[in-house]
Write a protein that holds these residues in place. Structure first.
Motif, PDB file in Angstrom:
ATOM      1  N   THR A 145       0.811  -1.235   0.000  1.00  0.00           N
ATOM      2  CA  THR A 145       0.000   0.000   0.000  1.00  0.00           C
ATOM      3  C   THR A 145       0.840   1.279   0.000  1.00  0.00           C
ATOM      4  O   THR A 145       0.343   2.351  -0.325  1.00  0.00           O
ATOM      5  N   ALA A 199      -6.532   1.772  -0.710  1.00  0.00           N
ATOM      6  CA  ALA A 199      -5.240   1.155  -1.035  1.00  0.00           C
ATOM      7  C   ALA A 199      -5.165  -0.254  -0.443  1.00  0.00           C
ATOM      8  O   ALA A 199      -4.658  -1.187  -1.079  1.00  0.00           O
ATOM      9  N   GLU A 200      -5.682  -0.411   0.775  1.00  0.00           N
ATOM     10  CA  GLU A 200      -5.647  -1.733   1.434  1.00  0.00           C
ATOM     11  C   GLU A 200      -6.545  -2.725   0.729  1.00  0.00           C
ATOM     12  O   GLU A 200      -6.179  -3.889   0.545  1.00  0.00           O
TER      13      GLU A 200
END
Length: 244
Positions: free
Chosen positions: A101, A115-116
């Protein structure tokens, strides 16, 4: 087909040693190019120039129409060009999830939750989503290399560069990394792969490029390249690798 990458007359020196000699190579979107040649032939240096990890002294490289020499900020290039190294280059103090990430959050400004989510999807794609909470040292070499591939993909690159991605791995781990790369190739990713894996080159490449002593000497579809190379130099090299 539009060329996503154009390498035009690129030359590079380390001191007085010329390591790239007027190299020309155009890569269309979605093409898979495999670069082979003896050690010290300039293969890795060439792809490191595409990622601006190395400077070149002559010629020009265009990524998505943008000239690299005009780019002041590395981030602009690194966003479009993903790179997977021989030695994984993961951050040892960060979890697998954080390794993947980091780029999207820092360079692309993606919100952390997004992002995760994307990182977990990519880790699933390379077959190691269950390792997200671990640290690089807890993973095998093959798993670490798959994390490195997921990390490069997380930036949503236009082109993926692979610099001998399997050469530091134990033989039984090579297959799992090549499988991920085959999957990417089938998905239409534009790829330039420096490798000694001739089976992979035959199977996946649209074009095989042979380099020696800093020069790009041959560039042909795999069937033609392996069956009837034009140059004696290429034939000698192929015979040598065939006997390993």
């Amino acid at each position: 087909m539009t060329d996503i990458l154009q390498i035009q007359g690129v030359s590079k020196w380390f001191g007085s040693l010329q390591v790239l000699k007027n190299v020309n190579l155009n890569v269309a979107a979605g093409q898979k190019i495999v670069v082979i040649g003896p050690s010290g032939s300039g293969k890795s240096t060439l792809i490191r120039c595409v990622n601006k990890l190395e400077a070149f002294q002559q010629g020009e490289i265009y990524v998505g129409g943008q000239a690299l020499s005009g780019v002041r900020r590395m981030e602009a290039v690194r966003r479009d060009v993903g790179m997977v190294f021989q030695q994984f280059n993961l951050f040892p103090h960060l979890s697998i999830l954080k390794n993947v990430t980091l780029g999207p959050i820092k360079l692309r400004g993606l919100p952390a939750p997004e992002a995760e989510q994307r990182a977990l999807e990519l880790l699933a794609r390379v077959g190691i989503e269950e390792q997200a909470g671990k640290y690089p040292a807890q993973l095998s070499g093959g798993q670490q290399q798959r994390v490195a591939i997921a990390r490069a993909l997380a930036m949503d690159p236009k082109v993926m560069l692979f610099d001998e991605p399997t050469s530091a791995l134990d033989p039984e781990m090579v297959g799992e990394v090549l499988d991920v790369m085959r999957d990417l190739a089938r998905g239409g990713m534009t790829m330039i792969v420096v490798t000694h894996e001739m089976g992979f080159a035959r199977e996946v490449a649209d074009r095989v490029v042979f380099m020696d002593k800093g020069e790009l000497l041959e560039d042909a579809p795999p069937a033609e390249f392996f069956a009837a190379p034009r140059l004696e130099r290429t034939r000698t090299f192929l015979q040598r690798v065939a006997h390993h």
